[in-house]
Design an enzyme around this catalytic site. Structure first.
Site, PDB file in Angstrom:
ATOM      1  N   SER A  65      -0.604   4.126   0.735  1.00  0.00           N
ATOM      2  CA  SER A  65      -1.332   5.082   1.577  1.00  0.00           C
ATOM      3  C   SER A  65      -0.551   5.532   2.814  1.00  0.00           C
ATOM      4  O   SER A  65      -0.604   6.722   3.159  1.00  0.00           O
ATOM      5  CB  SER A  65      -2.688   4.495   1.985  1.00  0.00           C
ATOM      6  OG  SER A  65      -3.468   4.306   0.837  1.00  0.00           O
ATOM      7  N   TYR A  94      -1.182   2.954 -12.435  1.00  0.00           N
ATOM      8  CA  TYR A  94      -0.095   3.880 -12.063  1.00  0.00           C
ATOM      9  C   TYR A  94       1.259   3.178 -12.044  1.00  0.00           C
ATOM     10  O   TYR A  94       2.274   3.788 -11.747  1.00  0.00           O
ATOM     11  CB  TYR A  94      -0.381   4.566 -10.725  1.00  0.00           C
ATOM     12  CG  TYR A  94      -0.805   3.628  -9.626  1.00  0.00           C
ATOM     13  CD1 TYR A  94       0.128   2.880  -8.931  1.00  0.00           C
ATOM     14  CD2 TYR A  94      -2.149   3.484  -9.313  1.00  0.00           C
ATOM     15  CE1 TYR A  94      -0.263   2.005  -7.940  1.00  0.00           C
ATOM     16  CE2 TYR A  94      -2.556   2.614  -8.321  1.00  0.00           C
ATOM     17  CZ  TYR A  94      -1.604   1.875  -7.640  1.00  0.00           C
ATOM     18  OH  TYR A  94      -2.000   1.009  -6.666  1.00  0.00           O
ATOM     19  N   SER A 150       0.818  -1.216   0.000  1.00  0.00           N
ATOM     20  CA  SER A 150       0.000   0.000   0.000  1.00  0.00           C
ATOM     21  C   SER A 150       0.859   1.277   0.000  1.00  0.00           C
ATOM     22  O   SER A 150       1.835   1.389   0.735  1.00  0.00           O
ATOM     23  CB  SER A 150      -0.922   0.012   1.221  1.00  0.00           C
ATOM     24  OG  SER A 150      -1.604   1.249   1.280  1.00  0.00           O
ATOM     25  N   LYS A 159     -12.893  -4.658   0.593  1.00  0.00           N
ATOM     26  CA  LYS A 159     -13.823  -3.600   0.193  1.00  0.00           C
ATOM     27  C   LYS A 159     -15.280  -4.056   0.153  1.00  0.00           C
ATOM     28  O   LYS A 159     -16.187  -3.294   0.458  1.00  0.00           O
ATOM     29  CB  LYS A 159     -13.422  -3.037  -1.169  1.00  0.00           C
ATOM     30  CG  LYS A 159     -12.142  -2.216  -1.149  1.00  0.00           C
ATOM     31  CD  LYS A 159     -11.905  -1.612  -2.513  1.00  0.00           C
ATOM     32  CE  LYS A 159     -10.674  -0.760  -2.549  1.00  0.00           C
ATOM     33  NZ  LYS A 159     -10.537  -0.002  -3.796  1.00  0.00           N
ATOM     34  N   ASP A 188     -13.314   5.991  -4.380  1.00  0.00           N
ATOM     35  CA  ASP A 188     -12.565   5.704  -5.619  1.00  0.00           C
ATOM     36  C   ASP A 188     -13.145   6.465  -6.820  1.00  0.00           C
ATOM     37  O   ASP A 188     -12.410   7.122  -7.553  1.00  0.00           O
ATOM     38  CB  ASP A 188     -12.585   4.198  -5.917  1.00  0.00           C
ATOM     39  CG  ASP A 188     -11.703   3.415  -4.945  1.00  0.00           C
ATOM     40  OD1 ASP A 188     -10.706   3.967  -4.471  1.00  0.00           O
ATOM     41  OD2 ASP A 188     -12.034   2.241  -4.666  1.00  0.00           O
ATOM     42  N   GLY A 198      -2.972   6.899 -13.355  1.00  0.00           N
ATOM     43  CA  GLY A 198      -3.732   6.541 -12.155  1.00  0.00           C
ATOM     44  C   GLY A 198      -3.309   7.265 -10.886  1.00  0.00           C
ATOM     45  O   GLY A 198      -3.967   7.118  -9.850  1.00  0.00           O
ATOM     46  N   GLY A 218     -13.423  -1.857 -19.818  1.00  0.00           N
ATOM     47  CA  GLY A 218     -13.462  -2.679 -18.609  1.00  0.00           C
ATOM     48  C   GLY A 218     -14.832  -2.658 -17.977  1.00  0.00           C
ATOM     49  O   GLY A 218     -15.635  -1.728 -18.214  1.00  0.00           O
ATOM     50  N   ALA A 219     -15.125  -3.696 -17.201  1.00  0.00           N
ATOM     51  CA  ALA A 219     -16.433  -3.783 -16.545  1.00  0.00           C
ATOM     52  C   ALA A 219     -16.306  -4.442 -15.173  1.00  0.00           C
ATOM     53  O   ALA A 219     -17.253  -5.033 -14.672  1.00  0.00           O
ATOM     54  CB  ALA A 219     -17.404  -4.563 -17.433  1.00  0.00           C
ATOM     55  N   GLY A 220     -15.118  -4.321 -14.553  1.00  0.00           N
ATOM     56  CA  GLY A 220     -14.888  -4.900 -13.227  1.00  0.00           C
ATOM     57  C   GLY A 220     -15.217  -3.902 -12.128  1.00  0.00           C
ATOM     58  O   GLY A 220     -15.974  -2.944 -12.333  1.00  0.00           O
ATOM     59  N   GLY A 221     -14.616  -4.122 -10.965  1.00  0.00           N
ATOM     60  CA  GLY A 221     -14.895  -3.265  -9.811  1.00  0.00           C
ATOM     61  C   GLY A 221     -14.494  -1.810 -10.044  1.00  0.00           C
ATOM     62  O   GLY A 221     -15.241  -0.894  -9.690  1.00  0.00           O
TER      63      GLY A 221
HETATM   64  P1  ATR Z   1     -10.757  -4.314 -10.847  1.00  0.00           P
HETATM   65  O1  ATR Z   1     -11.440  -4.459  -9.529  1.00  0.00           O
HETATM   66  O2  ATR Z   1      -9.355  -3.776 -10.742  1.00  0.00           O
HETATM   67  O3  ATR Z   1     -11.580  -3.580 -11.837  1.00  0.00           O
HETATM   68  P2  ATR Z   1     -11.580  -6.811 -12.002  1.00  0.00           P
HETATM   69  O4  ATR Z   1     -12.917  -6.637 -11.372  1.00  0.00           O
HETATM   70  O5  ATR Z   1     -10.915  -8.145 -11.959  1.00  0.00           O
HETATM   71  O6  ATR Z   1     -10.526  -5.798 -11.386  1.00  0.00           O
HETATM   72  O7  ATR Z   1     -11.690  -6.317 -13.542  1.00  0.00           O
HETATM   73  C1  ATR Z   1     -10.624  -6.410 -14.427  1.00  0.00           C
HETATM   74  C2  ATR Z   1     -11.045  -5.842 -15.790  1.00  0.00           C
HETATM   75  O8  ATR Z   1      -9.927  -5.974 -16.686  1.00  0.00           O
HETATM   76  C3  ATR Z   1     -12.207  -6.573 -16.449  1.00  0.00           C
HETATM   77  O9  ATR Z   1     -12.937  -5.667 -17.235  1.00  0.00           O
HETATM   78  C4  ATR Z   1     -11.476  -7.590 -17.330  1.00  0.00           C
HETATM   79  O10 ATR Z   1     -12.221  -8.037 -18.439  1.00  0.00           O
HETATM   80  P3  ATR Z   1     -13.191  -9.336 -18.306  1.00  0.00           P
HETATM   81  O11 ATR Z   1     -14.448  -8.828 -17.652  1.00  0.00           O
HETATM   82  O12 ATR Z   1     -13.396  -9.778 -19.677  1.00  0.00           O
HETATM   83  O13 ATR Z   1     -12.440 -10.327 -17.458  1.00  0.00           O
HETATM   84  C5  ATR Z   1     -10.327  -6.746 -17.813  1.00  0.00           C
HETATM   85  N1  ATR Z   1      -9.221  -7.558 -18.289  1.00  0.00           N
HETATM   86  C6  ATR Z   1      -8.317  -8.225 -17.532  1.00  0.00           C
HETATM   87  N2  ATR Z   1      -7.423  -8.884 -18.333  1.00  0.00           N
HETATM   88  C7  ATR Z   1      -7.780  -8.617 -19.614  1.00  0.00           C
HETATM   89  C8  ATR Z   1      -7.250  -8.973 -20.893  1.00  0.00           C
HETATM   90  N3  ATR Z   1      -6.144  -9.742 -21.009  1.00  0.00           N
HETATM   91  N4  ATR Z   1      -7.871  -8.500 -21.998  1.00  0.00           N
HETATM   92  C9  ATR Z   1      -8.965  -7.694 -21.901  1.00  0.00           C
HETATM   93  N5  ATR Z   1      -9.515  -7.332 -20.711  1.00  0.00           N
HETATM   94  C10 ATR Z   1      -8.937  -7.772 -19.586  1.00  0.00           C
END
Ligand code: ATR
Length: 287
Positions: free
Chosen positions: A23, A226, A21, A72, A108, A247, A132-135
């Site tokens: 922080s 970052y 970290s 989290k 965040d 970042g 992207g569509a993750g957290g």
């Molecule tokens: P975070 O919390 O940091 O957002 P996460 O929830 O694991 O982490 O999300 C990671 C993101 O990176 C997702 O959008 C993931 O795409 P998928 O939903 O298809 O898994 C994307 N990602 C990770 N590796 C990837 C790769 N090699 N190519 C394209 N997208 C990738």
């Protein structure tokens, strides 16, 4: 390090692990610069111990703490009050002990928007392409919608995850978001392009989530990574003439928002940025 006295109040960060970290150096530099009677401490807390840790922190009189992976999500069920940002993202990165109440917030997304605003980019009215569509994507895109962007295209490798995020965003404002494939054509029309995927992060620095081909002349491009400070994606955006942000700004401003919540004091973000940048460069040289 700030001096520690009998009167010193404690804030900190919990994670598992927590040693990576940034922080503690960032917040302690601010505490020292402002001469506050506070100290910011890292706590390594295993997931099974989270509830005990929160009870212990309250009993020990901490002002509050930050949370990083993997806590989290778990914290959301342990707080008395969750702010709208925490509720909507399903995550808490900042806990504040306010009298008897435990307040959970997520800084965040707001930190991302504040970082952009500080760099001169107001997001209201912008057309956004978000990769992207993750957290992280959830936190950033919800904040963008709350701050009045005109539209968001969510582009993700896994289409189903993009669809789920689009549904969440459209519940905030009907029709504001659409899903799409990872396609450079959409980015070429956007005012703001944001990478929230982990693609391009060290050690895989030669990869990019999308190869930008064209951008609007006044476009902003943000990579929330970052490490490295300049990803291949961001280097390409700079080559195409975009205003670029990495970042560091999001990290600085999410920390600044947490600090303000605990102390009511506006922290000097330039000090936070310098500490962070120095520490990132030091670690890059060491690895
Ligand atoms: P975070 O919390 O940091 O957002 P996460 O929830 O694991 O982490 O999300 C990671 C993101 O990176 C997702 O959008 C993931 O795409 P998928 O939903 O298809 O898994 C994307 N990602 C990770 N590796 C990837 C790769 N090699 N190519 C394209 N997208 C990738």
């Amino acid at each position: 390090m700030p001096a520690v006295w009998g009167t010193t109040r404690v804030i900190g960060v919990i994670g598992y692990p927590v040693r990576h970290s940034f922080s503690p150096p960032m917040h302690n530099a601010v505490i020292e610069a402002l001469g506050l009677d506070l100290v910011y401490v890292p706590f390594e807390v295993a997931p099974d111990d989270l509830a005990d840790a929160v009870r212990g922190f309250r009993a020990a009189g901490l002002l509050g703490f930050n949370a990083t992976i993997p806590h989290k999500e778990g914290l959301l069920t342990l707080v008395d009050v969750a702010t709208p940002a925490a509720r909507l993202t399903g995550t808490v990165n900042t806990v504040h002990f306010d009298g008897d109440r435990i307040i959970g917030d997520s800084t965040d997304g707001p930190g991302f928007v504040a970082g952009l605003a500080a760099a001169g980019c107001e997001v209201a009215g912008r057309r956004v392409v978000l990769l992207g569509a993750g957290g992280s994507a959830r936190a950033v895109s919800l904040a963008l919608v709350r701050h009045g962007v005109a539209a968001v295209h969510i582009l993700n490798r896994t289409a189903a995850r993009a669809d789920t995020l689009v549904e969440l965003l459209c519940r905030q404002r009907a029709g504001v978001a659409q899903a799409g494939p990872l396609d450079a054509g959409l980015a070429a029309e956007a005012d703001l392009v944001v990478n929230t995927t982990s693609v391009g992060m060290a050690p895989r620095v030669d990869e990019e989530p999308l190869h930008l081909e064209r951008l609007r002349p006044d476009a902003w491009v943000v990579d929330i990574i970052y490490n490295p400070l300049r990803t291949r994606f961001l280097a390409r955006a700079a080559e195409l003439g975009a205003h670029c942000l990495n970042g560091v700004d999001m990290l600085v401003h999410q920390g600044a928002l947490s600090f303000r919540r605990w102390t009511g004091v506006e922290p000097p973000v330039d000090i936070m940025r310098t500490v962070l940048q120095t520490e990132l460069e030091r670690r890059a040289q060491a690895s």
